[in-house]
Design an enzyme around this catalytic site. Structure first.
Site, PDB file in Angstrom:
ATOM      1  N   CYS A  15       0.814  -1.214   0.000  1.00 26.19           N
ATOM      2  CA  CYS A  15       0.000   0.000   0.000  1.00 26.19           C
ATOM      3  C   CYS A  15       0.849   1.265   0.000  1.00 26.19           C
ATOM      4  CB  CYS A  15      -0.949   0.013   1.202  1.00 26.19           C
ATOM      5  SG  CYS A  15      -2.344  -1.118   1.004  1.00 26.19           S
ATOM      6  N   LYS A  18       0.598   3.627  -2.998  1.00 29.14           N
ATOM      7  CA  LYS A  18      -0.537   4.515  -3.232  1.00 29.14           C
ATOM      8  C   LYS A  18      -0.055   5.927  -3.568  1.00 29.14           C
ATOM      9  CE  LYS A  18      -4.184   4.594  -0.185  1.00 29.14           C
ATOM     10  NZ  LYS A  18      -5.216   4.052   0.727  1.00 29.14           N
ATOM     11  N   ASP A  50     -14.019   7.420   2.764  1.00 28.90           N
ATOM     12  CA  ASP A  50     -14.306   6.144   3.406  1.00 28.90           C
ATOM     13  C   ASP A  50     -13.651   4.974   2.695  1.00 28.90           C
ATOM     14  OD1 ASP A  50     -15.898   5.418   5.821  1.00 28.90           O
ATOM     15  OD2 ASP A  50     -16.952   7.225   5.176  1.00 28.90           O
ATOM     16  N   ASP A  51     -13.702   3.804   3.352  1.00 29.72           N
ATOM     17  CA  ASP A  51     -13.042   2.613   2.830  1.00 29.72           C
ATOM     18  C   ASP A  51     -13.738   2.054   1.601  1.00 29.72           C
ATOM     19  OD1 ASP A  51     -10.987   2.212   4.948  1.00 29.72           O
ATOM     20  OD2 ASP A  51     -12.790   2.196   6.171  1.00 29.72           O
ATOM     21  N   ASP A  70      -8.942  -2.688  -4.473  1.00 28.91           N
ATOM     22  CA  ASP A  70      -7.604  -2.523  -3.908  1.00 28.91           C
ATOM     23  C   ASP A  70      -6.614  -3.415  -4.641  1.00 28.91           C
ATOM     24  OD1 ASP A  70      -5.963  -1.384  -1.701  1.00 28.91           O
ATOM     25  OD2 ASP A  70      -7.927  -1.265  -0.742  1.00 28.91           O
ATOM     26  N   ASP A  93     -11.647  -3.531   3.331  1.00 23.73           N
ATOM     27  CA  ASP A  93     -12.470  -2.329   3.217  1.00 23.73           C
ATOM     28  C   ASP A  93     -13.960  -2.638   3.369  1.00 23.73           C
ATOM     29  OD1 ASP A  93     -10.589  -0.244   2.983  1.00 23.73           O
ATOM     30  OD2 ASP A  93     -10.213  -0.760   0.887  1.00 23.73           O
ATOM     31  N   GLY A 141     -12.629 -11.327 -13.569  1.00 22.54           N
ATOM     32  CA  GLY A 141     -11.478 -10.468 -13.379  1.00 22.54           C
ATOM     33  C   GLY A 141     -10.945  -9.953 -14.692  1.00 22.54           C
ATOM     34  N   HIS A 142      -9.754  -9.360 -14.638  1.00 24.77           N
ATOM     35  CA  HIS A 142      -9.132  -8.799 -15.833  1.00 24.77           C
ATOM     36  C   HIS A 142      -7.621  -8.847 -15.653  1.00 24.77           C
ATOM     37  CE1 HIS A 142      -9.150  -6.523 -19.537  1.00 24.77           C
ATOM     38  NE2 HIS A 142      -8.297  -5.663 -19.007  1.00 24.77           N
ATOM     39  N   ASP A 227     -10.074   0.999   8.115  1.00 22.47           N
ATOM     40  CA  ASP A 227      -8.897   0.146   8.245  1.00 22.47           C
ATOM     41  C   ASP A 227      -7.651   0.991   8.007  1.00 22.47           C
ATOM     42  OD1 ASP A 227      -9.303   0.392   5.514  1.00 22.47           O
ATOM     43  OD2 ASP A 227      -8.813  -1.694   5.069  1.00 22.47           O
TER      44      ASP A 227
HETATM   45 CO    CO Z   1      -9.534   1.173   3.765  1.00 23.82          CO
HETATM   46 CO    CO Z   2      -8.680   0.577   0.146  1.00 27.91          CO
END
Ligand code: CO
Ligand code: CO
Length: 339
Positions: A15, A18, A50-51, A70, A93, A141-142, A227
């Site tokens: 993460c 990001k 928000d998540d 995510d 999330d 999915g992709h 989270d």
């Molecule tokens: Co989150």
């Molecule tokens: Co997230």
């Protein structure tokens, strides 16, 4: 091909790859006020950082969809563990909103010329095992060919609309509880440099592959929850404080850290994403200078940060034994005091 190091293909750690929060608001600027992001049935949208989004199901008696996506670059060399971590993180999330996951779409980017496809299938195995364990069905999915591997999921869940727990709603006097220790960014950075002792890495992997399902299902009396992921503890705390128009006082000695984090940080391991996190929150945090880098460390698949009325804290901690009191909510709007 045994010696392939997945993290050598990754510029950031999990993460920590990001976009920073300042960059993000620059990019999202127009979308937040765009007609595309508003609707009468939208319960939680872009406004409160928000998540996940929450959208009331048309014609349904009080239930809503919880939707999130995510994905990230390799945080760890082991492909199976990377898949497990990415799936656990993507589900988080939904749990953070008080929802239960239903279906998932897989997202995979793979450098097909540089990395064998059997490594990709190990990643997919890891993700699938976690999804099965969570009772979340992978429906599609992709997959694309890219220079840097990426993996993750778009997850859809359900929640009773009135039970959705957001960033907004924390009240002065609430107790802040954290359900997992911090430090995955620092550990992943040391691992990428080949300098993380195996037992320290194993502790971080255990934490990152622990579902937030129990922590999420215990949110019944929570006023707010999120989270802790890429923006670090302080970044996600401030998102909650801003959405709730309150402040917080954090007792730094009570904030749980993964084994080995303090030593690795002292040895100089610190992700660029965590550095950006620290810069973004620096002027809104008061006190204990030396603790701030640890509190700003970008987390991957971190725990839930929950604001609970005092009377509900013991019950929450009993149901989520890994959780710890870390502070209280104050009336100093938008300010974090670290003591
Ligand atoms: Co989150
Ligand atoms: Co997230």
């Amino acid at each position: 091909m045994e010696s392939v190091r997945l993290t050598s293909f990754s510029h950031g750690a999990g993460c920590a790859c990001k976009l920073g929060s300042v960059e993000l608001s620059q990019v999202l600027g127009s979308l937040k006020s765009h007609p595309a992001s508003s609707h009468p049935d939208l319960v939680v949208g872009l406004g409160t950082s928000d998540d996940a989004g929450v959208f009331a199901l048309p014609g349904d008696g009080g239930r809503a969809l919880v939707q999130t996506v995510d994905y990230f670059t390799p945080i760890i060399d082991d492909p199976y563990d990377w898949g497990r971590i990415a799936a656990t993180n993507a589900l988080s999330d939904v749990y953070a909103m008080g929802g239960r996951p239903l279906t998932a779409l897989q997202i995979l980017g793979w450098p097909r010329r540089d990395l064998p496809l059997d490594i990709a299938s190990r990643v997919v195995d890891g993700g699938a095992d976690v999804m099965a364990n969570a009772g979340c069905v992978v429906v599609g999915g992709h997959t694309i060919d890219v220079t840097e591997p990426i993996y993750g999921f778009a997850v859809t869940g359900l929640v009773e609309t009135e039970n959705a727990v957001t960033n907004a709603g924390a009240e002065v006097g609430d107790v802040l509880v954290l359900t997992k220790p911090l430090g995955t960014g620092i550990i992943a950075t040391a691992h990428k440099a080949g300098a993380c002792p195996p037992e320290i890495l194993a502790g971080a992997v255990r934490s990152m592959t622990t579902l937030n399902d129990v922590a999420g299902s215990a949110l019944g009396s929570a006023h707010a929850a999120t989270d802790v992921t890429g923006f670090g503890f302080l970044g996600h705390l401030l998102e909650m404080l801003d959405a709730s128009k309150v402040g917080a006082r954090i007792d730094v000695a009570s904030v749980p850290l993964l084994d080995g984090v303090v030593g690795l940080h002292a040895d100089g391991f610190y992700p660029g994403g965590s550095r950006r996190n620290l810069a973004a929150v620096r002027d809104r945090v008061e006190g204990s200078e030396e603790a701030l880098p640890l509190l700003a460390d970008a987390q991957t698949s971190g725990g839930l940060l929950v604001a609970l009325p005092e009377g509900a804290v013991d019950d929450y901690i009993a149901r989520v034994p890994s959780s710890t009191r870390v502070g209280v909510v104050t009336d100093r709007q938008g300010v974090v005091e670290v003591a």
